[in-house]
Design a protein around this motif. Structure first.
Motif, PDB file in Angstrom:
ATOM      1  N   UNK A 179      31.441  52.521  43.789  1.00 14.98           N
ATOM      2  CA  UNK A 179      31.332  51.159  44.313  1.00 14.98           C
ATOM      3  C   UNK A 179      29.992  50.572  43.896  1.00 14.98           C
ATOM      4  N   UNK A 180      30.025  49.387  43.292  1.00 14.00           N
ATOM      5  CA  UNK A 180      28.804  48.686  42.896  1.00 14.00           C
ATOM      6  C   UNK A 180      28.617  47.464  43.786  1.00 14.00           C
ATOM      7  N   UNK A 181      27.465  47.418  44.456  1.00 10.65           N
ATOM      8  CA  UNK A 181      27.107  46.279  45.299  1.00 10.65           C
ATOM      9  C   UNK A 181      26.129  45.427  44.497  1.00 10.65           C
ATOM     10  N   UNK A 182      26.645  44.346  43.925  1.00 11.60           N
ATOM     11  CA  UNK A 182      25.911  43.593  42.903  1.00 11.60           C
ATOM     12  C   UNK A 182      25.292  42.302  43.431  1.00 11.60           C
ATOM     13  N   UNK A 183      24.307  41.826  42.703  1.00 11.55           N
ATOM     14  CA  UNK A 183      23.817  40.469  42.895  1.00 11.55           C
ATOM     15  C   UNK A 183      24.970  39.528  42.513  1.00 11.55           C
ATOM     16  N   UNK A 187      38.223  48.631  36.414  1.00  9.82           N
ATOM     17  CA  UNK A 187      37.052  47.973  37.005  1.00  9.82           C
ATOM     18  C   UNK A 187      37.496  46.619  37.539  1.00  9.82           C
ATOM     19  N   UNK A 188      37.392  46.449  38.854  1.00  6.45           N
ATOM     20  CA  UNK A 188      37.919  45.230  39.467  1.00  6.45           C
ATOM     21  C   UNK A 188      36.950  44.701  40.518  1.00  6.45           C
ATOM     22  N   UNK A 189      36.837  43.386  40.584  1.00  6.31           N
ATOM     23  CA  UNK A 189      35.993  42.717  41.573  1.00  6.31           C
ATOM     24  C   UNK A 189      36.780  42.579  42.876  1.00  6.31           C
ATOM     25  N   UNK A 190      36.210  43.088  43.979  1.00  5.86           N
ATOM     26  CA  UNK A 190      36.911  43.006  45.253  1.00  5.86           C
ATOM     27  C   UNK A 190      36.279  42.015  46.222  1.00  5.86           C
ATOM     28  N   UNK A 191      35.150  41.433  45.846  1.00  3.69           N
ATOM     29  CA  UNK A 191      34.542  40.339  46.614  1.00  3.69           C
ATOM     30  C   UNK A 191      33.535  39.679  45.681  1.00  3.69           C
ATOM     31  N   UNK A 242      47.135  41.569  52.161  1.00  8.24           N
ATOM     32  CA  UNK A 242      45.850  41.642  51.493  1.00  8.24           C
ATOM     33  C   UNK A 242      45.224  40.265  51.370  1.00  8.24           C
ATOM     34  N   UNK A 243      43.970  40.254  50.953  1.00  3.19           N
ATOM     35  CA  UNK A 243      43.263  38.970  50.914  1.00  3.19           C
ATOM     36  C   UNK A 243      42.421  38.734  49.663  1.00  3.19           C
ATOM     37  N   UNK A 244      42.385  39.731  48.738  1.00  2.00           N
ATOM     38  CA  UNK A 244      41.457  39.528  47.625  1.00  2.00           C
ATOM     39  C   UNK A 244      42.030  40.025  46.302  1.00  2.00           C
ATOM     40  N   UNK A 245      41.210  39.884  45.248  1.00  2.00           N
ATOM     41  CA  UNK A 245      41.686  40.179  43.892  1.00  2.00           C
ATOM     42  C   UNK A 245      42.218  41.593  43.745  1.00  2.00           C
ATOM     43  N   UNK A 246      41.544  42.560  44.376  1.00  2.00           N
ATOM     44  CA  UNK A 246      41.976  43.949  44.221  1.00  2.00           C
ATOM     45  C   UNK A 246      43.212  44.275  45.046  1.00  2.00           C
ATOM     46  N   UNK A 247      43.747  43.284  45.778  1.00  2.00           N
ATOM     47  CA  UNK A 247      44.988  43.468  46.538  1.00  2.00           C
ATOM     48  C   UNK A 247      46.207  42.930  45.793  1.00  2.00           C
ATOM     49  N   UNK A 248      45.986  42.134  44.761  1.00  2.00           N
ATOM     50  CA  UNK A 248      47.091  41.401  44.143  1.00  2.00           C
ATOM     51  C   UNK A 248      48.172  42.312  43.574  1.00  2.00           C
ATOM     52  N   UNK A 249      47.772  43.357  42.859  1.00  2.00           N
ATOM     53  CA  UNK A 249      48.778  44.259  42.289  1.00  2.00           C
ATOM     54  C   UNK A 249      49.625  44.887  43.384  1.00  2.00           C
TER      55      UNK A 249
END
Length: 268
Positions: free
Chosen positions: A153-157, A177-181, A216-223
């Motif tokens: 998990x990467x917690x990014x700027x 590699x997927x953005x989840x927020x 689900x509510x975000x990009x990593x939930x779509x699939x």
């Protein structure tokens, strides 16, 4: 009468409100499902150890699919599936991010282990406060040689996350590699996602995937939402998703979106 035989729910932004609690109506809905022998399955990018506090706090006894589909437990905590990348692959990713000096903090999830690079980093402290679990500061070297790393998990700027995502995808095309927020990136083996998680769970419990409901509510939930027989998007999803999602949309996570949709489906 509904024929759905399993309900899957993401945690953050879905099962939990913005105050990080499960509403009374949602708790009652889960109990109603269980009374009908319909499993309510918590599915999350969180590790198993970061899901347990939710189970304990609300006295839930339910199966979990953790690390974005890589780890599956039954309602009694028995491990049914454990997939991931090798320790060496994880070390290579960490080395690349360090050399590139990306503006991020990282966490390694391996089974019930959560290792982070700097527990004084505000981003890690925030993540610990959200999941109510403390990480262990260290490196991938803390893991045994045959360890399975379920996820990094990467917690990014937020201002840098899109470029970081682009650079990681270019360097590691074999990984998912997927953005989840707006600040979180999930790094997992290729093909590993929540859709695979619900298919695997359904296979293990002899349930047809088309007989499942997923929230689900975000990009990593779509699939996952597309894979389930009935994928339901929360009303608090990013606008870009809300505008293009072709399926059902329920109320947001602060207004009992899950129980409202379950009632509409005739499940409770």
């Amino acid at each position: 009468m509904s024929t759905y035989k399993a309900v899957f729910s993401d945690i953050d932004g879905t099962l939990l409100t913005s105050e990080h609690i499960v509403s009374t109506a949602t708790i009652e809905a889960i109990a109603s499902l269980q009374d009908k022998n319909i499993p309510f399955v918590i599915i999350s990018s969180r590790s198993a150890s970061c899901i347990y506090p939710i189970l304990e706090k609300h006295h839930f006894q339910c199966p979990i699919v953790a690390c974005g589909g890589a780890w599956i437990e039954d309602m009694n905590g028995r491990i049914l599936s454990n997939e991931g990348m090798s320790k060496q692959t994880a070390a290579t990713v960490i080395e690349f991010m360090t050399e590139k000096k990306f503006d991020l903090a990282w966490g390694i999830y391996s089974g019930k282990n959560w290792i982070t690079n700097d527990r004084t980093d505000a981003r890690i402290l925030h993540e610990e406060s959200v999941v109510e679990v403390e990480s262990v500061e260290g490196t991938v070297a803390l893991l045994p040689e045959d360890a399975v790393v379920n996820k990094i998990l990467c917690m990014c700027n937020p201002a840098c996350i899109l470029q970081i995502e682009k650079d990681l995808k270019k360097a590691f095309p074999i990984l998912s590699i997927v953005k989840s927020s707006n600040y979180l990136l999930e790094i997992m083996p290729a093909g590993m996602n929540k859709a695979k998680g619900i298919r695997k769970f359904c296979e293990l419990f002899s349930i047809a995937t088309e007989d499942s409901v997923a929230f689900g509510d975000n990009y990593n939930d779509l699939e996952m939402l597309y894979a389930a027989g009935c994928g339901i998007l929360m009303g608090n999803a990013p606008v870009a998703i809300l505008e293009t999602f072709p399926g059902k949309v329920t109320l947001d996570n602060n207004h009992d979106g899950i129980p409202v949709a379950l009632k509409d489906l005739g499940l409770i």
